[in-house]
Write an enzyme that holds these catalytic residues in place. Structure first.
Site, PDB file in Angstrom:
ATOM      1  N   GLU A 181       0.827  -1.212   0.000  1.00  0.00           N
ATOM      2  CA  GLU A 181       0.000   0.000   0.000  1.00  0.00           C
ATOM      3  C   GLU A 181       0.864   1.265   0.000  1.00  0.00           C
ATOM      4  OE1 GLU A 181      -3.682   0.065   0.224  1.00  0.00           O
ATOM      5  OE2 GLU A 181      -3.451  -1.991  -0.464  1.00  0.00           O
ATOM      6  N   HIS A 256      -4.724   1.642   7.156  1.00  0.00           N
ATOM      7  CA  HIS A 256      -3.316   1.941   6.857  1.00  0.00           C
ATOM      8  C   HIS A 256      -2.680   2.472   8.148  1.00  0.00           C
ATOM      9  CE1 HIS A 256      -4.533   2.821   2.437  1.00  0.00           C
ATOM     10  NE2 HIS A 256      -3.913   1.671   2.467  1.00  0.00           N
ATOM     11  N   CYS A 374      -2.995  11.241   3.569  1.00  0.00           N
ATOM     12  CA  CYS A 374      -3.283  10.333   2.440  1.00  0.00           C
ATOM     13  C   CYS A 374      -3.089  11.033   1.113  1.00  0.00           C
ATOM     14  CB  CYS A 374      -4.732   9.859   2.479  1.00  0.00           C
ATOM     15  SG  CYS A 374      -5.214   9.009   3.962  1.00  0.00           S
TER      16      CYS A 374
HETATM   17  O1  SUG Z   1      -7.674   2.981  -0.128  1.00  0.00           O
HETATM   18  N1  SUG Z   1     -10.450   5.133  -0.042  1.00  0.00           N
HETATM   19  C1  SUG Z   1      -9.020   4.947   0.060  1.00  0.00           C
HETATM   20  C2  SUG Z   1      -8.458   5.872   1.086  1.00  0.00           C
HETATM   21  C3  SUG Z   1      -6.967   5.881   1.076  1.00  0.00           C
HETATM   22  C4  SUG Z   1      -6.376   6.562   2.247  1.00  0.00           C
HETATM   23  N2  SUG Z   1      -4.959   6.562   2.159  1.00  0.00           N
HETATM   24  C5  SUG Z   1      -4.124   6.532   3.208  1.00  0.00           C
HETATM   25  N3  SUG Z   1      -4.523   6.181   4.398  1.00  0.00           N
HETATM   26  N4  SUG Z   1      -2.893   6.799   2.994  1.00  0.00           N
HETATM   27  C6  SUG Z   1      -8.682   3.491   0.388  1.00  0.00           C
HETATM   28  O2  SUG Z   1      -9.406   2.889   1.177  1.00  0.00           O
HETATM   29  C7  SUG Z   1     -12.636   4.842  -1.066  1.00  0.00           C
HETATM   30  C8  SUG Z   1     -13.227   4.920  -2.462  1.00  0.00           C
HETATM   31  C9  SUG Z   1     -14.712   4.763  -2.462  1.00  0.00           C
HETATM   32  O3  SUG Z   1     -15.251   4.035  -1.626  1.00  0.00           O
HETATM   33  O4  SUG Z   1     -15.352   5.388  -3.344  1.00  0.00           O
HETATM   34  C10 SUG Z   1     -11.127   4.635  -1.088  1.00  0.00           C
HETATM   35  O5  SUG Z   1     -10.594   4.048  -1.993  1.00  0.00           O
END
Ligand code: SUG
Length: 455
Positions: A181, A256, A374
């Site tokens: 990730e 994460h 993020c």
């Molecule tokens: O991978 N949300 C992302 C959020 C990423 C956050 N990144 C960090 N923590 N670095 C994920 O879960 C949601 C998309 C949706 O449901 O439409 C999404 O992909």
């Protein structure tokens, strides 16, 4: 100036993802409680992009180096073709949407905005060949994110193209054993950003090893992935630390590590529940980072894991200041969560490493589980390396004006899953991205500019 001299002038640049025109709430990320909880809300892509740009501009105005990473092309028509759909691009969208709207939504996700998941970055001070190494994350745990890596690689190569300074590695094998990730599970401690640092990799599970695992939600990232990245980048074992995330917090919605810990320079700011065998992890960090390692551990008695997840207290940016202290950039949700806000007031008056707060409205991204940290990929650079970066992506008054105007001309102010069936959306996105590649001097990086190819 020799490479050696360059290395004395390091700094950390943030490369934020520009939110794409198909930003919406798809509910795709099982284990990310904001994503599933806000599924099918009406999104405002224009506001989302402007909120992100406002953060970038504010950091640039404070003197931080700030770059922009462009969104990806969505709907991902090439994926639809790989999955056996045929016809014109407009016909593909109708066919996928009629199969299942959620399926279309996944292929329209603007999730590449969260560039902390784009790659893991090792600055030149840490790597065997003295170059800055990037390993593109495979994001294999979620379909809507697993389709990002090929474009991410092309984009990074268009920005960090000079192979004298940069090495961009493709994604690891797309399988659970190598779930990666990116920088969301990686922190770096250092004295000088361009000197030798200590890289801290946090994983959710060990594939070959039988570690304790979360029961409710998936652990997306493996130890094996982190070890492979460290090998590719040529990191020194004496300056690398691996830690397992506490499985109980993954089950509480910490999908994460950057939802429960953040580090910068000599400081680790984290919750007391963040790591398995936390005391051992802190001891190894102290030994490898050195005596000035400063741990700011937030006790559960002050902030519960639930409040940490709700407020995204730890999904904050720690920013170095000229007075030797650090600023903490937090989302507005921290100010709206009483226990977190009370803790923060105490923190900045406590004579610790953090003495200033910056609060930003990033609600559009937050509702999908994406906070300030993020939205950015950290790249520590020397001045010489920075000069080799594609100059058109650095944020400044002109670029901010150009991108703001571009967003206002091309983005919708409401987007619901049902709107993804609208064939005009595809044409709008392509028109916008074509113009963007000119603004950011990227060349033809998108599939629609490459005869539909994502290779
Ligand atoms: O991978 N949300 C992302 C959020 C990423 C956050 N990144 C960090 N923590 N670095 C994920 O879960 C949601 C998309 C949706 O449901 O439409 C999404 O992909």
């Amino acid at each position: 100036m020799s490479m050696q001299n360059d290395k004395q002038f390091g700094f950390e640049a943030n490369f934020d993802g520009l939110v794409g025109p198909t930003h919406h709430y798809g509910g795709h990320s099982f284990g990310n409680v904001a994503s599933t909880g806000n599924a099918k809300l009406v999104a405002n892509p224009r506001e989302a992009a402007l909120q992100g740009l406002a953060k970038m501009k504010a950091l640039a105005d404070m003197g931080y180096r700030q770059g922009v990473l462009p969104p990806q092309e969505r709907p991902a028509t090439w994926v639809m073709r790989e999955l056996g759909y045929t016809g014109s691009d407009h016909e593909l969208i109708a066919a996928v949407g009629n199969t299942n709207l959620g399926y279309l939504s996944a292929m329209c996700s603007a999730s590449s905005m969260w560039t902390a998941n784009a790659a893991t970055v090792s600055p030149s001070g840490d790597t065997a060949d003295g170059r800055v190494h990037f390993s593109v994350a495979n994001l294999q745990n979620k379909f809507h994110r697993a389709i990002e890596h090929r474009q991410t690689e092309r984009t990074l190569k268009a920005i960090f193209s000079n192979e004298q300074y940069f090495s961009v590695h493709g994604a690891l094998p797309m399988m659970a054993a190598f779930g990666d990730e990116g920088a969301a599970n990686h922190t770096r401690f250092c004295k000088d950003y361009a000197g030798q640092g200590v890289e801290f990799f946090v994983y959710g599970r060990q594939h070959w090893g039988g570690t304790v695992e979360p029961q409710r939600f998936p652990a997306r990232h493996t130890l094996e992935a982190s070890q492979a990245v460290a090998r590719r980048h040529g990191l020194r074992a004496s300056h690398t630390v691996y830690a397992q995330q506490n499985p109980a917090v993954i089950d509480a919605g910490v999908f994460h590590n950057d939802v429960i810990a953040v580090g910068n320079q000599n400081v680790l700011f984290c919750h007391d529940q963040a790591f398995l065998n936390a005391q051992q992890v802190y001891a190894e960090l102290k030994q490898k980072v050195g005596a000035n390692f400063e741990l700011i551990e937030v006790p559960s008695s002050a902030v519960s894991v639930e409040d940490a997840v709700k407020s995204y207290l730890f999904n904050s940016q720690l920013l170095a200041k000229t007075n030797g202290k650090q600023r903490l950039l937090v989302p507005e949700e921290c100010a709206n969560t009483p226990a977190v806000w009370a803790y923060l007031q105490h923190l900045i008056h406590d004579n610790r490493a953090i003495d200033e707060l910056l609060v930003f409205d990033l609600k559009q991204s937050m509702q999908n589980g994406g906070g300030p940290a993020c939205l950015r990929l950290r790249v520590a650079l020397s001045e010489g390396e920075a000069a080799a970066v594609n100059p058109a992506v650095w944020m400044n008054d002109q670029l901010y004006a150009d991108l703001t105007s571009w967003v206002k001309r091309h983005y919708r102010d409401r987007l619901h899953e049902n709107d993804l069936l609208d064939p005009h959306l595809l044409d709008e996105v392509r028109g916008a991205l074509d113009e963007l590649t000119h603004i950011l001097h990227l060349g033809s990086i998108y599939p629609f500019q490459r005869h539909g190819s994502d290779e």
